[in-house]
Every structure is written in structure tokens, then in C-alpha cells.
Enzyme design. Sequence first.
Site, PDB file in Angstrom:
ATOM      1  N   MET A   1     -33.601  58.099 -68.046  1.00  0.00           N
ATOM      2  CA  MET A   1     -33.398  59.062 -66.959  1.00  0.00           C
ATOM      3  C   MET A   1     -33.134  60.436 -67.567  1.00  0.00           C
ATOM      4  O   MET A   1     -32.250  60.589 -68.414  1.00  0.00           O
ATOM      5  CB  MET A   1     -32.222  58.647 -66.076  1.00  0.00           C
ATOM      6  CG  MET A   1     -32.493  57.443 -65.193  1.00  0.00           C
ATOM      7  SD  MET A   1     -33.963  57.589 -64.146  1.00  0.00           S
ATOM      8  CE  MET A   1     -33.537  59.003 -63.111  1.00  0.00           C
TER       9      MET A   1
ATOM     10  N   ASP B   1     -37.979  60.116 -66.309  1.00  0.00           N
ATOM     11  CA  ASP B   1     -37.892  60.305 -64.861  1.00  0.00           C
ATOM     12  C   ASP B   1     -36.837  61.354 -64.529  1.00  0.00           C
ATOM     13  O   ASP B   1     -35.655  61.163 -64.811  1.00  0.00           O
ATOM     14  CB  ASP B   1     -37.540  58.943 -64.229  1.00  0.00           C
ATOM     15  CG  ASP B   1     -37.438  58.984 -62.711  1.00  0.00           C
ATOM     16  OD1 ASP B   1     -37.772  60.008 -62.102  1.00  0.00           O
ATOM     17  OD2 ASP B   1     -37.032  57.943 -62.147  1.00  0.00           O
TER      18      ASP B   1
ATOM     19  N   HIS C   1     -38.286  51.375 -59.029  1.00  0.00           N
ATOM     20  CA  HIS C   1     -37.092  51.795 -59.778  1.00  0.00           C
ATOM     21  C   HIS C   1     -35.871  51.477 -58.931  1.00  0.00           C
ATOM     22  O   HIS C   1     -35.583  52.171 -57.961  1.00  0.00           O
ATOM     23  CB  HIS C   1     -37.213  53.306 -60.063  1.00  0.00           C
ATOM     24  CG  HIS C   1     -36.049  53.901 -60.779  1.00  0.00           C
ATOM     25  ND1 HIS C   1     -35.850  55.265 -60.865  1.00  0.00           N
ATOM     26  CD2 HIS C   1     -35.018  53.340 -61.450  1.00  0.00           C
ATOM     27  CE1 HIS C   1     -34.744  55.505 -61.553  1.00  0.00           C
ATOM     28  NE2 HIS C   1     -34.212  54.359 -61.914  1.00  0.00           N
TER      29      HIS C   1
ATOM     30  N   MET D   1     -32.465  53.169 -53.665  1.00  0.00           N
ATOM     31  CA  MET D   1     -31.057  53.541 -53.872  1.00  0.00           C
ATOM     32  C   MET D   1     -30.196  52.862 -52.811  1.00  0.00           C
ATOM     33  O   MET D   1     -30.623  52.735 -51.666  1.00  0.00           O
ATOM     34  CB  MET D   1     -30.893  55.062 -53.759  1.00  0.00           C
ATOM     35  CG  MET D   1     -31.812  55.849 -54.658  1.00  0.00           C
ATOM     36  SD  MET D   1     -31.609  57.617 -54.396  1.00  0.00           S
ATOM     37  CE  MET D   1     -32.969  58.261 -55.384  1.00  0.00           C
TER      38      MET D   1
ATOM     39  N   HIS E   1     -44.483  55.521 -58.148  1.00  0.00           N
ATOM     40  CA  HIS E   1     -43.070  55.267 -58.467  1.00  0.00           C
ATOM     41  C   HIS E   1     -42.277  55.208 -57.165  1.00  0.00           C
ATOM     42  O   HIS E   1     -42.313  56.135 -56.358  1.00  0.00           O
ATOM     43  CB  HIS E   1     -42.566  56.385 -59.368  1.00  0.00           C
ATOM     44  CG  HIS E   1     -41.177  56.197 -59.886  1.00  0.00           C
ATOM     45  ND1 HIS E   1     -40.891  55.422 -60.982  1.00  0.00           N
ATOM     46  CD2 HIS E   1     -39.998  56.705 -59.475  1.00  0.00           C
ATOM     47  CE1 HIS E   1     -39.582  55.464 -61.226  1.00  0.00           C
ATOM     48  NE2 HIS E   1     -39.010  56.241 -60.323  1.00  0.00           N
TER      49      HIS E   1
ATOM     50  N   MET F   1     -32.190  51.560 -58.230  1.00  0.00           N
ATOM     51  CA  MET F   1     -30.901  52.207 -58.526  1.00  0.00           C
ATOM     52  C   MET F   1     -29.872  51.558 -57.615  1.00  0.00           C
ATOM     53  O   MET F   1     -29.350  52.187 -56.674  1.00  0.00           O
ATOM     54  CB  MET F   1     -31.011  53.724 -58.297  1.00  0.00           C
ATOM     55  CG  MET F   1     -31.833  54.424 -59.368  1.00  0.00           C
ATOM     56  SD  MET F   1     -32.384  56.056 -58.848  1.00  0.00           S
ATOM     57  CE  MET F   1     -33.877  55.603 -57.984  1.00  0.00           C
TER      58      MET F   1
ATOM     59  N   SER G   1     -43.891  59.932 -58.011  1.00  0.00           N
ATOM     60  CA  SER G   1     -42.666  59.524 -57.305  1.00  0.00           C
ATOM     61  C   SER G   1     -42.774  59.862 -55.826  1.00  0.00           C
ATOM     62  O   SER G   1     -42.766  61.035 -55.443  1.00  0.00           O
ATOM     63  CB  SER G   1     -41.449  60.210 -57.920  1.00  0.00           C
ATOM     64  OG  SER G   1     -40.287  59.744 -57.280  1.00  0.00           O
TER      65      SER G   1
ATOM     66  N   ASP H   1     -38.614  54.704 -55.570  1.00  0.00           N
ATOM     67  CA  ASP H   1     -37.174  54.777 -55.851  1.00  0.00           C
ATOM     68  C   ASP H   1     -36.346  54.070 -54.787  1.00  0.00           C
ATOM     69  O   ASP H   1     -36.428  54.410 -53.610  1.00  0.00           O
ATOM     70  CB  ASP H   1     -36.731  56.244 -55.889  1.00  0.00           C
ATOM     71  CG  ASP H   1     -37.148  56.934 -57.167  1.00  0.00           C
ATOM     72  OD1 ASP H   1     -36.936  56.371 -58.244  1.00  0.00           O
ATOM     73  OD2 ASP H   1     -37.699  58.050 -57.073  1.00  0.00           O
TER      74      ASP H   1
HETATM   75  C1  DX5 Z   1     -34.231  60.350 -59.127  1.00  0.00           C
HETATM   76  C2  DX5 Z   1     -35.467  59.486 -59.020  1.00  0.00           C
HETATM   77  C3  DX5 Z   1     -36.714  60.161 -59.420  1.00  0.00           C
HETATM   78  C4  DX5 Z   1     -37.088  61.367 -58.618  1.00  0.00           C
HETATM   79  C5  DX5 Z   1     -37.871  62.271 -59.518  1.00  0.00           C
HETATM   80  O1  DX5 Z   1     -33.099  59.558 -59.090  1.00  0.00           O
HETATM   81  O2  DX5 Z   1     -35.312  58.348 -59.861  1.00  0.00           O
HETATM   82  O3  DX5 Z   1     -37.806  59.249 -59.470  1.00  0.00           O
HETATM   83  O4  DX5 Z   1     -37.839  61.083 -57.467  1.00  0.00           O
HETATM   84  O5  DX5 Z   1     -38.141  63.410 -58.808  1.00  0.00           O
HETATM   85  P1  DX5 Z   1     -38.432  64.834 -59.449  1.00  0.00           P
HETATM   86  O6  DX5 Z   1     -39.761  64.734 -60.128  1.00  0.00           O
HETATM   87  O7  DX5 Z   1     -38.416  65.698 -58.264  1.00  0.00           O
HETATM   88  O8  DX5 Z   1     -37.300  65.128 -60.408  1.00  0.00           O
HETATM   89 ZN    ZN Z   2     -37.076  57.066 -60.199  1.00  0.00          ZN
END
Ligand code: DX5
Ligand code: ZN
Length: 215
Positions: free
Chosen positions: A137, A175, A66, A37, A33, A68, A8, A35
Site C-alpha cells: 500500500m 496501490d 482487495h 472495506m 481492482h 480491507m 480501481s 476495493d
Molecule cells: C485505497 C484503495 C485504492 C484506491 C486507489 O484504500 O485500496 O485501491 O482506490 O485509488 P487512487 O488511485 O485514487 O489512489
Molecule cells: Zn485497493
Amino acid sequence: MENIVSASVLGCDLARLGAEADRAAKAGAKWLHFDVMDGLFVNNISLGIPLLSSVRKHTDMFVDTHLMICDPIRYIDAFADAGSDNITFHVEAAKDAAAVIEKIHSRGIAAGISVKPGTPVAEIKPYIGLVDLVLVMTVEPGFGGQGFIKDTLQKIKQCRALIDDSGRNIRLEVDGGINAETALRCRQAGADTFVSGTYLFNSEDISAAVKNIIG
Ligand code: DX5
Ligand code: ZN
């Protein structure tokens, strides 16, 4: 199915993203990965399209996006154009999840569907015949560095059963809060794809961290 680490990028030094992706790949992480948002579906804003396009030009890793974001169908083309190999969206955020999956597949890439910790697995059951990946999640989405929610193990087991019953080749990804210890619990519950940010990128020995996660 082979166990895979999806590194990630939210957990790396983003000023050095290319080098950090290389470091993860060299350590044995097969996926990157990414993310996304929107400040609406979750209370944070993270990474976007130009950054994904840049890292895409730099790495051959499988890019695991991913989303969100609310109403994700609006941005499937943009994230496919930017170089995603997989796009995962949240069932809670989509008006018509089947249409989102169809849209992702129309771009020739893999489609994933995700549930937040509080969302029943029954919500994704209608789509199990369509998707390539299910993401459970294991923290509330929105921030890296949170603690693993143990109650989600039950949900992972339920998804494992759903996938096995389908007879389809579907990855089961987890995740949030994944480290050596929580990854073991998730493997025992049936997960095969492990997103890790904080633990992975902050480990003194990143190759050992990958090995600890995949077991
Ligand atoms: C959180 C993200 C994750 C996050 C995981 O909403 O979807 O991908 O980066 O990070 P760690 O491994 O630090 O929990
Ligand atoms: Zn994620």
C-alpha cells in the site's frame, strides 16, 4: 514480468460501472481492482458482494479483489463465489495468514498478501513461499484520491528483493496515489502491477494514462 494496470473501480463513476470497466479494458487495463472495506479495518465502507457479482457477469477482465476487512477468512468463499480471480487480504487483519492463503487457493484462484505503509516487510516474509501476489500500500488504505507516500518506495525495493530471492513467480503490486510520475518511481523500485483509480478514470486520454503507468 509484463507490467499491468489494475483499474480501481473506486475511482470511476459507479453508477456506470459496466461501461467504466469496458472503458478501462479498451484502454489497455488488464485487471479490475475491487476495493472492499468494512468500516473496522479501515474507516470507510466501500463495495460489496452483489456489486462484484454484477460486474463479473459483464466483463472478462481479471478481477483483483482487495479485502480491507478484519478476519478476512470469513469472506473468502463469498468473494470467490462472486467471481474474484485474485483475492488479496491484509496481513495485519488476519489471525492466521497461512490459513487464509490456503482457503483462497482451495477455491482455485490467486492469493495476495498486503502490507499497510507502516507495517514492516518482515511481517509477510513467512508467506512468500505461498502467495501469488504481494501488495504494498502506497497510501493508508481506506480512501481513493490520496497522495503517494514516498517512504513506501523503500518497502517496494525490499519486497522486490524478497520475491527475487524466493525464485517464485509473484506479482508486486502497488496501490494508492499512482499516476505517471509515481508509477515510474515504483517501476524503478521493482513493482510490476499498478492499481490506479483517480488518475486513470479522470484522465482525458485514458489509453495514454495506461501507457504512462506501465512505461
Ligand atoms: C485505497 C484503495 C485504492 C484506491 C486507489 O484504500 O485500496 O485501491 O482506490 O485509488 P487512487 O488511485 O485514487 O489512489
Ligand atoms: Zn485497493
